[in-house]
Motif scaffolding. Structure first.
Motif, PDB file in Angstrom:
ATOM      1  N   ALA A  28     -92.921  15.209  93.139  1.00  0.00           N
ATOM      2  CA  ALA A  28     -94.025  15.556  94.044  1.00  0.00           C
ATOM      3  C   ALA A  28     -94.056  17.052  94.361  1.00  0.00           C
ATOM      4  O   ALA A  28     -94.981  17.523  95.028  1.00  0.00           O
ATOM      5  N   GLY A  29     -93.036  17.803  93.883  1.00  0.00           N
ATOM      6  CA  GLY A  29     -93.020  19.238  94.112  1.00  0.00           C
ATOM      7  C   GLY A  29     -92.125  19.672  95.256  1.00  0.00           C
ATOM      8  O   GLY A  29     -92.231  20.801  95.740  1.00  0.00           O
ATOM      9  N   VAL A  30     -91.245  18.783  95.712  1.00  0.00           N
ATOM     10  CA  VAL A  30     -90.296  19.149  96.765  1.00  0.00           C
ATOM     11  C   VAL A  30     -89.075  19.780  96.092  1.00  0.00           C
ATOM     12  O   VAL A  30     -88.336  19.101  95.385  1.00  0.00           O
ATOM     13  N   SER A  31     -88.894  21.078  96.288  1.00  0.00           N
ATOM     14  CA  SER A  31     -87.820  21.773  95.570  1.00  0.00           C
ATOM     15  C   SER A  31     -86.643  22.157  96.459  1.00  0.00           C
ATOM     16  O   SER A  31     -85.609  22.587  95.963  1.00  0.00           O
ATOM     17  N   LYS A  32     -86.821  22.014  97.790  1.00  0.00           N
ATOM     18  CA  LYS A  32     -85.705  22.239  98.704  1.00  0.00           C
ATOM     19  C   LYS A  32     -85.735  21.171  99.801  1.00  0.00           C
ATOM     20  O   LYS A  32     -86.809  20.815 100.306  1.00  0.00           O
TER      21      LYS A  32
END
Length: 255
Positions: A28-32
């Motif tokens: 989903a684009g959660v990188s941290k």
């Protein structure tokens, strides 16, 4: 890319599909991700998660609901863990006058001790505040918490209280409730929080955003919080994601 600044992906609710839920978040684009260890049971599982996943960082502290369980040596344990490169904050700490699990005087003592530790170690703090707005702000001020700053997690108070927290070097973080149709106050406060002090979170597995409300929350749903926040702020989703990522990295000292 998004930063979910408060989640509990080590919780028992994810025992069956933790790896899949983490993958959904990354997709989903959660990188941290900042996972919160808040008592004797969840601090070790949070540390394990932070060591397992490159994207996961840790906050360690003692939750006000569990304040009565804090024993001699626990504060030293937290201090030791703060030397770990993935531990970026002390939390979640604060006061909770809704659940009657720890006496108020014990909560306040444990809260003060952890703010002092944060100042000693120069670590930001993650604040849990439920039905204790005045006492939280008073203790933050008396213990000079502005020296380290931090975040008011899943903020639910008034704009007046938020202003006092902003003046003390705190960021204001919003979760699932800003997606609820009837959540008037969080939306009004979010609209007034300066963009350079805004953060987004899930508090998974709790406070699930619309349209999944009533089901288990997971860190990938921070996209829904970000969408709502972008709409309230009148900016694009991409801009909201960029700004909140920048804010989170600045606060927690992540390059």
């Amino acid at each position: 890319m998004l930063f979910d600044t408060h989640t509990h992906m080590d919780a028992v609710q994810f025992e069956e599909d933790r790896e899949q839920a983490m993958q959904r978040a990354l997709d989903a684009g959660v990188s941290k991700i900042l996972n919160i260890g808040f008592n004797r049971e969840t601090i070790p599982t949070t540390m394990k998660l932070a060591e397992q996943y490159e994207e996961v960082y840790a906050a360690v502290g003692w939750h006000p609901q569990d304040a009565v369980t804090m024993r001699e040596g626990d504060l030293e344990w937290i201090e030791e863990l703060c030397s770990h490169p993935k531990v970026v904050a002390i939390g979640e700490i604060g006061l909770d006058y809704y659940w009657d699990t720890s006496p108020k005087d014990v909560q306040q003592r444990v809260f003060r001790e952890q703010i002092r530790l944060a100042r000693k170690l120069n670590k930001p703090i993650v604040i849990h505040n439920r039905d204790a707005h005045h006492d939280v702000v008073t203790i933050l001020r008396e213990e000079r918490a502005e020296e380290v700053g931090g975040v008011m997690h899943c903020y639910s108070g008034s704009w007046e209280i938020a202003k006092q927290c902003l003046d003390m070097n705190f960021y204001i973080s919003f979760g699932g409730p800003v997606t609820f149709k009837n959540a008037k106050q969080p939306k009004e406060v979010l609209a007034q929080v300066p963009l350079d002090r805004l953060l987004v979170e899930t508090d998974a597995p709790y406070l699930t955003p619309h349209p999944h409300r009533g089901k288990r929350n997971e860190t990938g749903y921070v996209t829904l919080v970000a969408e709502a926040a972008a709409q309230i702020k009148g900016i694009s989703y991409e801009e909201l994601a960029r700004i909140t990522m920048q804010n989170g990295c600045k606060l927690f000292g992540i390059s």
